[in-house]
Scaffold this motif. Sequence first.
Motif, PDB file in Angstrom:
ATOM      1  N   VAL A 115       0.857  -1.181   0.000  1.00  0.00           N
ATOM      2  CA  VAL A 115       0.000   0.000   0.000  1.00  0.00           C
ATOM      3  C   VAL A 115       0.897   1.236   0.000  1.00  0.00           C
ATOM      4  CG1 VAL A 115      -1.659   1.306   1.395  1.00  0.00           C
ATOM      5  CG2 VAL A 115      -1.843  -1.180   1.230  1.00  0.00           C
ATOM      6  N   VAL A 116       0.565   2.211  -0.827  1.00  0.00           N
ATOM      7  CA  VAL A 116       1.308   3.468  -0.836  1.00  0.00           C
ATOM      8  C   VAL A 116       0.795   4.310   0.329  1.00  0.00           C
ATOM      9  CG1 VAL A 116       1.884   5.550  -2.134  1.00  0.00           C
ATOM     10  CG2 VAL A 116       1.540   3.381  -3.338  1.00  0.00           C
ATOM     11  N   THR A 117       1.678   4.587   1.286  1.00  0.00           N
ATOM     12  CA  THR A 117       1.259   5.406   2.426  1.00  0.00           C
ATOM     13  C   THR A 117       1.612   6.876   2.222  1.00  0.00           C
ATOM     14  OG1 THR A 117       3.296   4.991   3.649  1.00  0.00           O
ATOM     15  CG2 THR A 117       1.435   3.488   4.050  1.00  0.00           C
ATOM     16  N   HIS A 118       2.673   7.150   1.467  1.00  0.00           N
ATOM     17  CA  HIS A 118       3.091   8.533   1.204  1.00  0.00           C
ATOM     18  C   HIS A 118       3.710   8.641  -0.184  1.00  0.00           C
ATOM     19  CE1 HIS A 118       3.140   8.333   5.594  1.00  0.00           C
ATOM     20  NE2 HIS A 118       2.940   9.621   5.586  1.00  0.00           N
ATOM     21  N   ARG A 119       3.495   9.795  -0.795  1.00  0.00           N
ATOM     22  CA  ARG A 119       4.186  10.172  -2.027  1.00  0.00           C
ATOM     23  C   ARG A 119       4.784  11.548  -1.762  1.00  0.00           C
ATOM     24  NH1 ARG A 119      -0.734   7.868  -3.787  1.00  0.00           N
ATOM     25  NH2 ARG A 119      -0.486   6.165  -5.267  1.00  0.00           N
ATOM     26  N   GLN A 120       6.096  11.692  -1.971  1.00  0.00           N
ATOM     27  CA  GLN A 120       6.760  12.966  -1.687  1.00  0.00           C
ATOM     28  C   GLN A 120       7.724  13.320  -2.813  1.00  0.00           C
ATOM     29  OE1 GLN A 120       8.725  12.787   2.115  1.00  0.00           O
ATOM     30  NE2 GLN A 120       7.018  11.740   3.075  1.00  0.00           N
ATOM     31  N   ARG A 121       7.767  14.590  -3.157  1.00  0.00           N
ATOM     32  CA  ARG A 121       8.748  15.086  -4.119  1.00  0.00           C
ATOM     33  C   ARG A 121       9.315  16.387  -3.567  1.00  0.00           C
ATOM     34  NH1 ARG A 121       6.151  16.252  -8.998  1.00  0.00           N
ATOM     35  NH2 ARG A 121       6.017  14.035  -9.375  1.00  0.00           N
ATOM     36  N   PRO A 122      10.384  16.297  -2.784  1.00  0.00           N
ATOM     37  CA  PRO A 122      10.979  17.517  -2.239  1.00  0.00           C
ATOM     38  C   PRO A 122      11.528  18.398  -3.361  1.00  0.00           C
ATOM     39  CG  PRO A 122      11.828  15.558  -1.132  1.00  0.00           C
ATOM     40  CD  PRO A 122      11.043  15.090  -2.311  1.00  0.00           C
ATOM     41  N   GLY A 123      11.442  19.685  -3.194  1.00  0.00           N
ATOM     42  CA  GLY A 123      11.954  20.622  -4.182  1.00  0.00           C
ATOM     43  C   GLY A 123      13.444  20.488  -4.404  1.00  0.00           C
ATOM     44  N   THR A 124      14.153  19.954  -3.427  1.00  0.00           N
ATOM     45  CA  THR A 124      15.609  19.813  -3.518  1.00  0.00           C
ATOM     46  C   THR A 124      16.041  18.477  -4.094  1.00  0.00           C
ATOM     47  OG1 THR A 124      15.655  18.976  -1.264  1.00  0.00           O
ATOM     48  CG2 THR A 124      15.976  21.350  -1.559  1.00  0.00           C
ATOM     49  N   ALA A 125      15.085  17.635  -4.522  1.00  0.00           N
ATOM     50  CA  ALA A 125      15.420  16.278  -4.959  1.00  0.00           C
ATOM     51  C   ALA A 125      15.589  16.144  -6.465  1.00  0.00           C
ATOM     52  CB  ALA A 125      14.349  15.307  -4.475  1.00  0.00           C
ATOM     53  N   ALA A 126      15.645  17.244  -7.204  1.00  0.00           N
ATOM     54  CA  ALA A 126      15.887  17.234  -8.658  1.00  0.00           C
ATOM     55  C   ALA A 126      14.913  16.325  -9.399  1.00  0.00           C
ATOM     56  CB  ALA A 126      17.335  16.844  -8.945  1.00  0.00           C
ATOM     57  N   GLY A 127      13.637  16.397  -9.036  1.00  0.00           N
ATOM     58  CA  GLY A 127      12.616  15.628  -9.743  1.00  0.00           C
ATOM     59  C   GLY A 127      12.413  14.211  -9.251  1.00  0.00           C
ATOM     60  N   VAL A 128      13.204  13.769  -8.289  1.00  0.00           N
ATOM     61  CA  VAL A 128      13.049  12.421  -7.732  1.00  0.00           C
ATOM     62  C   VAL A 128      11.826  12.405  -6.820  1.00  0.00           C
ATOM     63  CG1 VAL A 128      14.093  10.669  -6.242  1.00  0.00           C
ATOM     64  CG2 VAL A 128      15.508  11.905  -7.895  1.00  0.00           C
ATOM     65  N   THR A 129      11.015  11.345  -6.938  1.00  0.00           N
ATOM     66  CA  THR A 129       9.833  11.177  -6.090  1.00  0.00           C
ATOM     67  C   THR A 129      10.070   9.988  -5.174  1.00  0.00           C
ATOM     68  OG1 THR A 129       8.424  12.036  -7.840  1.00  0.00           O
ATOM     69  CG2 THR A 129       7.332  10.824  -6.078  1.00  0.00           C
ATOM     70  N   PHE A 130       9.679  10.134  -3.935  1.00  0.00           N
ATOM     71  CA  PHE A 130       9.846   9.078  -2.942  1.00  0.00           C
ATOM     72  C   PHE A 130       8.474   8.535  -2.552  1.00  0.00           C
ATOM     73  CE2 PHE A 130      13.356  12.046  -2.519  1.00  0.00           C
ATOM     74  CZ  PHE A 130      14.443  11.196  -2.577  1.00  0.00           C
ATOM     75  N   LEU A 131       8.361   7.228  -2.527  1.00  0.00           N
ATOM     76  CA  LEU A 131       7.136   6.560  -2.081  1.00  0.00           C
ATOM     77  C   LEU A 131       7.444   5.791  -0.811  1.00  0.00           C
ATOM     78  CD1 LEU A 131       5.984   4.839  -5.420  1.00  0.00           C
ATOM     79  CD2 LEU A 131       5.351   7.102  -4.583  1.00  0.00           C
ATOM     80  N   SER A 132       6.469   5.688   0.046  1.00  0.00           N
ATOM     81  CA  SER A 132       6.543   4.767   1.179  1.00  0.00           C
ATOM     82  C   SER A 132       5.558   3.658   0.872  1.00  0.00           C
ATOM     83  CB  SER A 132       6.172   5.461   2.485  1.00  0.00           C
ATOM     84  OG  SER A 132       7.111   6.464   2.788  1.00  0.00           O
ATOM     85  N   LEU A 133       6.068   2.444   0.798  1.00  0.00           N
ATOM     86  CA  LEU A 133       5.265   1.276   0.458  1.00  0.00           C
ATOM     87  C   LEU A 133       5.187   0.389   1.692  1.00  0.00           C
ATOM     88  CD1 LEU A 133       4.092   0.460  -2.343  1.00  0.00           C
ATOM     89  CD2 LEU A 133       6.030  -1.062  -2.584  1.00  0.00           C
ATOM     90  N   GLU A 134       3.971   0.064   2.114  1.00  0.00           N
ATOM     91  CA  GLU A 134       3.802  -0.721   3.342  1.00  0.00           C
ATOM     92  C   GLU A 134       3.009  -1.983   3.054  1.00  0.00           C
ATOM     93  OE1 GLU A 134       2.496  -0.050   7.996  1.00  0.00           O
ATOM     94  OE2 GLU A 134       1.798   1.371   6.490  1.00  0.00           O
TER      95      GLU A 134
END
Length: 176
Positions: free
Chosen positions: A94-113
């Motif tokens: 299950v995707v619990t979070h989707r994040q794309r910090p402005g400092t991550a150069a377009g990289v998106t982070f997911l938390s999968l549980e």
Amino acid sequence: MSGGTRKVAVREEVPAEDVWFQPPLPFTAVGVEAPALPEMGRVETAVADVWATGVSPDSFPTQFRRADLAAGGVLTVAELADREPGERLRVGGVVTHRQRPGTAAGVTFLSLEDETGLLNVVCSAGLWARYRLVARTSAALVVRGTLERADGVTNLVADRIEPLSLMVPSTSRDFR
């Protein structure tokens, strides 16, 4: 006379025709027991829990799909502990979070549980562009990628994303 005796005496003195009585409403029955309903199964109970409270205290949505996932070679988060960094594998959850910090150069982070734990998933800008619709709209995903482990933190660097249908609804907290 005591107060209680006085009340009984007054009530006994009221003629029956002066006593008000509300008859039952049409199509209702007074004093009837509720019908015996069939017991809910584990999935039905989990769906009802999530509907009523937003969580299920006794289960996790992926556990009801675990046999199918395992048959397809999809690992649990806990099974990653026995795997080597650099190995390419598939994990579902299950995707619990989707994040794309402005400092991550377009990289998106997911938390999968899943029912065994939480995994960080790293999605490059190119991968996100390719799988954007599925990655943004699916409540649960199967992610293929390369296992990465550093400083006690385990990540999966994604190279493919697929939707995972669940029997129990779930939502994520995104881009906040």
